[in-house]
Design a protein around this motif. Structure first.
Motif, PDB file in Angstrom:
ATOM      1  N   ILE A 231       0.821  -1.215   0.000  1.00  0.00           N
ATOM      2  CA  ILE A 231       0.000   0.000   0.000  1.00  0.00           C
ATOM      3  C   ILE A 231       0.855   1.265   0.000  1.00  0.00           C
ATOM      4  CG2 ILE A 231      -1.720   1.321   1.301  1.00  0.00           C
ATOM      5  CD1 ILE A 231      -2.815  -1.285   0.068  1.00  0.00           C
ATOM      6  N   LEU A 232       1.889   1.302   0.836  1.00  0.00           N
ATOM      7  CA  LEU A 232       2.650   2.536   1.050  1.00  0.00           C
ATOM      8  C   LEU A 232       3.928   2.618   0.212  1.00  0.00           C
ATOM      9  CD1 LEU A 232       2.441   2.743   4.958  1.00  0.00           C
ATOM     10  CD2 LEU A 232       0.912   3.780   3.278  1.00  0.00           C
ATOM     11  N   GLY A 233       4.468   1.478  -0.142  1.00  0.00           N
ATOM     12  CA  GLY A 233       5.770   1.458  -0.806  1.00  0.00           C
ATOM     13  C   GLY A 233       6.821   0.896   0.127  1.00  0.00           C
ATOM     14  N   GLU A 234       7.794   0.219  -0.433  1.00  0.00           N
ATOM     15  CA  GLU A 234       8.777  -0.532   0.359  1.00  0.00           C
ATOM     16  C   GLU A 234       9.584   0.353   1.299  1.00  0.00           C
ATOM     17  OE1 GLU A 234      12.300  -3.881  -0.336  1.00  0.00           O
ATOM     18  OE2 GLU A 234      11.187  -3.031  -2.027  1.00  0.00           O
ATOM     19  N   ASN A 235       9.890   1.569   0.896  1.00  0.00           N
ATOM     20  CA  ASN A 235      10.751   2.440   1.694  1.00  0.00           C
ATOM     21  C   ASN A 235      10.005   3.219   2.777  1.00  0.00           C
ATOM     22  OD1 ASN A 235      13.010   1.709   0.139  1.00  0.00           O
ATOM     23  ND2 ASN A 235      12.535   3.278  -1.394  1.00  0.00           N
ATOM     24  N   LYS A 236       8.715   2.984   2.904  1.00  0.00           N
ATOM     25  CA  LYS A 236       7.922   3.740   3.875  1.00  0.00           C
ATOM     26  C   LYS A 236       7.440   2.891   5.049  1.00  0.00           C
ATOM     27  CE  LYS A 236       6.306   7.329   0.716  1.00  0.00           C
ATOM     28  NZ  LYS A 236       5.125   8.044   0.166  1.00  0.00           N
ATOM     29  N   VAL A 237       7.911   1.657   5.121  1.00  0.00           N
ATOM     30  CA  VAL A 237       7.461   0.757   6.186  1.00  0.00           C
ATOM     31  C   VAL A 237       8.660   0.175   6.922  1.00  0.00           C
ATOM     32  CG1 VAL A 237       6.032  -1.231   6.772  1.00  0.00           C
ATOM     33  CG2 VAL A 237       5.470   0.147   4.760  1.00  0.00           C
ATOM     34  N   SER A 238       8.614   0.254   8.252  1.00  0.00           N
ATOM     35  CA  SER A 238       9.649  -0.346   9.091  1.00  0.00           C
ATOM     36  C   SER A 238       9.035  -1.448   9.931  1.00  0.00           C
ATOM     37  CB  SER A 238      10.278   0.709  10.001  1.00  0.00           C
ATOM     38  OG  SER A 238      10.824   1.765   9.239  1.00  0.00           O
ATOM     39  N   ILE A 239       9.880  -2.273  10.506  1.00  0.00           N
ATOM     40  CA  ILE A 239       9.406  -3.368  11.347  1.00  0.00           C
ATOM     41  C   ILE A 239      10.354  -3.510  12.528  1.00  0.00           C
ATOM     42  CG2 ILE A 239      10.681  -5.106  10.025  1.00  0.00           C
ATOM     43  CD1 ILE A 239       8.307  -7.003  10.505  1.00  0.00           C
ATOM     44  N   GLY A 240       9.811  -3.771  13.716  1.00  0.00           N
ATOM     45  CA  GLY A 240      10.661  -3.879  14.888  1.00  0.00           C
ATOM     46  C   GLY A 240       9.884  -4.239  16.130  1.00  0.00           C
ATOM     47  N   ASN A 241      10.512  -4.036  17.301  1.00  0.00           N
ATOM     48  CA  ASN A 241       9.947  -4.503  18.572  1.00  0.00           C
ATOM     49  C   ASN A 241       9.365  -3.401  19.447  1.00  0.00           C
ATOM     50  OD1 ASN A 241      10.691  -7.139  17.965  1.00  0.00           O
ATOM     51  ND2 ASN A 241      12.742  -6.831  18.788  1.00  0.00           N
ATOM     52  N   ARG A 242       9.135  -2.255  18.897  1.00  0.00           N
ATOM     53  CA  ARG A 242       8.590  -1.145  19.690  1.00  0.00           C
ATOM     54  C   ARG A 242       7.235  -1.529  20.284  1.00  0.00           C
ATOM     55  NH1 ARG A 242       6.995   4.550  16.824  1.00  0.00           N
ATOM     56  NH2 ARG A 242       5.976   5.536  18.592  1.00  0.00           N
ATOM     57  N   LEU A 243       7.056  -1.272  21.567  1.00  0.00           N
ATOM     58  CA  LEU A 243       5.866  -1.753  22.264  1.00  0.00           C
ATOM     59  C   LEU A 243       4.900  -0.654  22.699  1.00  0.00           C
ATOM     60  CD1 LEU A 243       7.393  -4.601  24.440  1.00  0.00           C
ATOM     61  CD2 LEU A 243       6.177  -4.763  22.270  1.00  0.00           C
ATOM     62  N   THR A 244       5.148   0.581  22.307  1.00  0.00           N
ATOM     63  CA  THR A 244       4.206   1.650  22.622  1.00  0.00           C
ATOM     64  C   THR A 244       2.825   1.292  22.087  1.00  0.00           C
ATOM     65  OG1 THR A 244       6.042   3.144  22.206  1.00  0.00           O
ATOM     66  CG2 THR A 244       3.893   4.146  22.511  1.00  0.00           C
ATOM     67  N   TYR A 245       1.792   1.608  22.847  1.00  0.00           N
ATOM     68  CA  TYR A 245       0.382   1.377  22.493  1.00  0.00           C
ATOM     69  C   TYR A 245      -0.032  -0.092  22.517  1.00  0.00           C
ATOM     70  CZ  TYR A 245       1.625   5.768  20.110  1.00  0.00           C
ATOM     71  OH  TYR A 245       2.140   6.990  19.794  1.00  0.00           O
ATOM     72  N   MET A 246       0.882  -1.010  22.786  1.00  0.00           N
ATOM     73  CA  MET A 246       0.523  -2.426  22.709  1.00  0.00           C
ATOM     74  C   MET A 246      -0.341  -2.855  23.909  1.00  0.00           C
ATOM     75  SD  MET A 246       1.634  -3.877  19.943  1.00  0.00           S
ATOM     76  CE  MET A 246       1.872  -5.615  20.224  1.00  0.00           C
ATOM     77  N   HIS A 247       0.096  -2.505  25.122  1.00  0.00           N
ATOM     78  CA  HIS A 247      -0.653  -2.729  26.351  1.00  0.00           C
ATOM     79  C   HIS A 247      -1.518  -3.989  26.303  1.00  0.00           C
ATOM     80  CE1 HIS A 247       0.877   1.131  27.413  1.00  0.00           C
ATOM     81  NE2 HIS A 247       0.079   1.795  26.574  1.00  0.00           N
ATOM     82  N   ASN A 248      -2.865  -3.770  26.310  1.00  0.00           N
ATOM     83  CA  ASN A 248      -3.772  -4.916  26.386  1.00  0.00           C
ATOM     84  C   ASN A 248      -3.819  -5.732  25.104  1.00  0.00           C
ATOM     85  OD1 ASN A 248      -4.869  -2.724  25.174  1.00  0.00           O
ATOM     86  ND2 ASN A 248      -6.882  -2.888  26.099  1.00  0.00           N
ATOM     87  N   PHE A 249      -3.401  -5.174  23.974  1.00  0.00           N
ATOM     88  CA  PHE A 249      -3.375  -5.936  22.727  1.00  0.00           C
ATOM     89  C   PHE A 249      -2.481  -7.163  22.880  1.00  0.00           C
ATOM     90  CE2 PHE A 249      -1.803  -6.715  18.332  1.00  0.00           C
ATOM     91  CZ  PHE A 249      -3.024  -6.945  17.715  1.00  0.00           C
ATOM     92  N   ARG A 250      -1.407  -7.014  23.637  1.00  0.00           N
ATOM     93  CA  ARG A 250      -0.491  -8.137  23.867  1.00  0.00           C
ATOM     94  C   ARG A 250      -1.183  -9.267  24.615  1.00  0.00           C
ATOM     95  NH1 ARG A 250       4.853  -6.071  26.612  1.00  0.00           N
ATOM     96  NH2 ARG A 250       5.485  -8.216  26.146  1.00  0.00           N
ATOM     97  N   HIS A 251      -2.191  -8.924  25.426  1.00  0.00           N
ATOM     98  CA  HIS A 251      -2.931  -9.949  26.150  1.00  0.00           C
ATOM     99  C   HIS A 251      -3.672 -10.854  25.168  1.00  0.00           C
ATOM    100  CE1 HIS A 251      -4.798 -11.593  29.782  1.00  0.00           C
ATOM    101  NE2 HIS A 251      -5.942 -11.595  29.123  1.00  0.00           N
ATOM    102  N   TYR A 252      -4.238 -10.284  24.112  1.00  0.00           N
ATOM    103  CA  TYR A 252      -4.949 -11.080  23.107  1.00  0.00           C
ATOM    104  C   TYR A 252      -3.984 -11.973  22.326  1.00  0.00           C
ATOM    105  CZ  TYR A 252      -8.648  -7.685  24.059  1.00  0.00           C
ATOM    106  OH  TYR A 252      -9.582  -6.903  24.677  1.00  0.00           O
ATOM    107  N   LEU A 253      -2.752 -11.517  22.173  1.00  0.00           N
ATOM    108  CA  LEU A 253      -1.767 -12.283  21.411  1.00  0.00           C
ATOM    109  C   LEU A 253      -1.361 -13.569  22.112  1.00  0.00           C
ATOM    110  CD1 LEU A 253       0.579  -9.461  20.064  1.00  0.00           C
ATOM    111  CD2 LEU A 253      -1.415 -10.508  18.969  1.00  0.00           C
ATOM    112  N   GLU A 254      -1.649 -13.682  23.391  1.00  0.00           N
ATOM    113  CA  GLU A 254      -1.382 -14.928  24.103  1.00  0.00           C
ATOM    114  C   GLU A 254      -2.363 -16.018  23.692  1.00  0.00           C
ATOM    115  OE1 GLU A 254      -1.494 -14.001  28.225  1.00  0.00           O
ATOM    116  OE2 GLU A 254       0.183 -12.584  28.138  1.00  0.00           O
ATOM    117  N   LEU A 255      -3.499 -15.587  23.125  1.00  0.00           N
ATOM    118  CA  LEU A 255      -4.529 -16.525  22.688  1.00  0.00           C
ATOM    119  C   LEU A 255      -4.568 -16.673  21.174  1.00  0.00           C
ATOM    120  CD1 LEU A 255      -7.066 -18.244  23.526  1.00  0.00           C
ATOM    121  CD2 LEU A 255      -8.414 -16.163  23.127  1.00  0.00           C
ATOM    122  N   VAL A 256      -4.387 -15.547  20.465  1.00  0.00           N
ATOM    123  CA  VAL A 256      -4.532 -15.531  19.007  1.00  0.00           C
ATOM    124  C   VAL A 256      -3.303 -14.866  18.391  1.00  0.00           C
ATOM    125  CG1 VAL A 256      -5.966 -14.747  17.088  1.00  0.00           C
ATOM    126  CG2 VAL A 256      -7.023 -15.278  19.278  1.00  0.00           C
TER     127      VAL A 256
END
Length: 309
Positions: A231-256
């Motif tokens: 969607i954005l182009g290869e040079n506009k997307v990064s990937i990593g371990n930043r956990l800001t905003y994850m909070h309760n979302f990480r709880h769901y990842l233990e199940l799904v």
């Protein structure tokens, strides 16, 4: 001779009509891409965000917000039900395996900081969407509308929309736990989340790789990353371990297994920090978040011929 010419014109006209009808049939079979569909909805996405922005509600008190979302989702063919013990909700459309899209609904009380000439603040704290949850909800709602068009009356799969209450409170994890215990995600094969981020340049994105759950979520992370690059182009997307905003979302990842994308909405030359009264985003690019979620969800549901993993 005249009758012969008339007959030839009639036959030519019929042939032309048959050709045009065939062209229309071929045209009808061409489905717009997620990006094209999302771009067409940009005005409505911005309107959704503005409506949600105007009804900010604190954690566990999101009655107007929840009601607005329910009305919209029902109008798009979703069945909607409350979940847990607050204003959280789950909506579903389709048949078959399930993919979940996630967003949170609550706003924040924020205070103006003292200026150089004042040691105190005259105004009361302001209740507002100072973290971008209104933008997150708008992206998820628009994506759910697009995906629902593909799934209605078909066996391509189920799209599940999870809107959580109370994410900015001390009870956020407890609310996530109650949602999990309710069985809301039992049939889900993946969960996709989005959070706007004004510290990232508008039109760019960052896909989060949860470090503690990296192996379980690897496929979904790669899928969301690939969808974002498409969607954005290869040079506009990064990937990593930043956990800001994850909070309760990480709880769901233990199940799904799942992944979250941070959509850049930072205005050029201006950094307006989250959780502050001057929080400001570029909502002209929200359609990009909608397109990324749509692309990833459709791939997971096999509603388009694209294999990524």
């Amino acid at each position: 001779m005249k009758s012969s010419r008339k007959l030839m014109r009639t036959l030519s006209s019929r042939k032309l009509m048959r050709t045009l009808n065939k062209q229309r049939q071929v045209s009808d079979m061409v489905i717009p891409t997620p990006l094209e569909q999302a771009r067409d909805l940009q005005h409505e996405i911005a309107e959704l965000r503005q409506t949600l922005k105007q009804i900010p509600e604190p954690s566990f008190s999101e009655q107007q917000t929840s009601a607005f979302i329910v009305d919209k989702l029902k109008s798009w063919g979703f069945g909607v039900a409350p979940v847990a013990h607050s204003n959280s909700l789950v909506a579903k459309v389709g048949n078959g395996k399930s993919v979940t899209m996630f967003a949170t609904m609550d706003a924040l009380l924020v205070s103006y900081a003292p200026t150089a000439s004042k040691d105190t603040v005259d105004s009361e704290p302001v209740l507002m969407h100072a973290c971008g949850h209104d933008g997150n909800m708008a992206c998820v709602m628009a994506a759910s509308r697009i995906v629902a068009r593909r799934l209605r009356d078909r066996n391509s799969g189920i799209l599940e929309v999870l809107m959580q209450s109370g994410s900015e409170s001390s009870g956020e994890i407890d609310e996530a736990r109650k949602i999990v215990e309710s069985g809301a995600l039992e049939s889900s094969i993946a969960i996709l989340g989005i959070h706007v981020d004004c510290t990232i340049r508008s039109g760019h994105a960052y896909v989060v790789r949860p470090p503690q759950l990296e192996e379980n979520c690897q496929d979904i992370v790669e899928l969301l990353y690939t969808s974002a690059r498409d969607i954005l182009g290869e040079n506009k997307v990064s990937i990593g371990n930043r956990l800001t905003y994850m909070h309760n979302f990480r709880h769901y990842l233990e199940l799904v297994p799942g992944a979250m994308i941070y959509l850049g909405v930072g205005l050029p030359g201006n950094v307006h920090s989250h959780h502050s009264p001057d929080f400001l985003i570029d909502d002209s690019v929200l359609y990009l978040g909608t397109a990324i979620l749509t692309e990833a969800a459709l791939c997971l549901l096999n509603a388009k011929p694209k294999q990524l993993f």
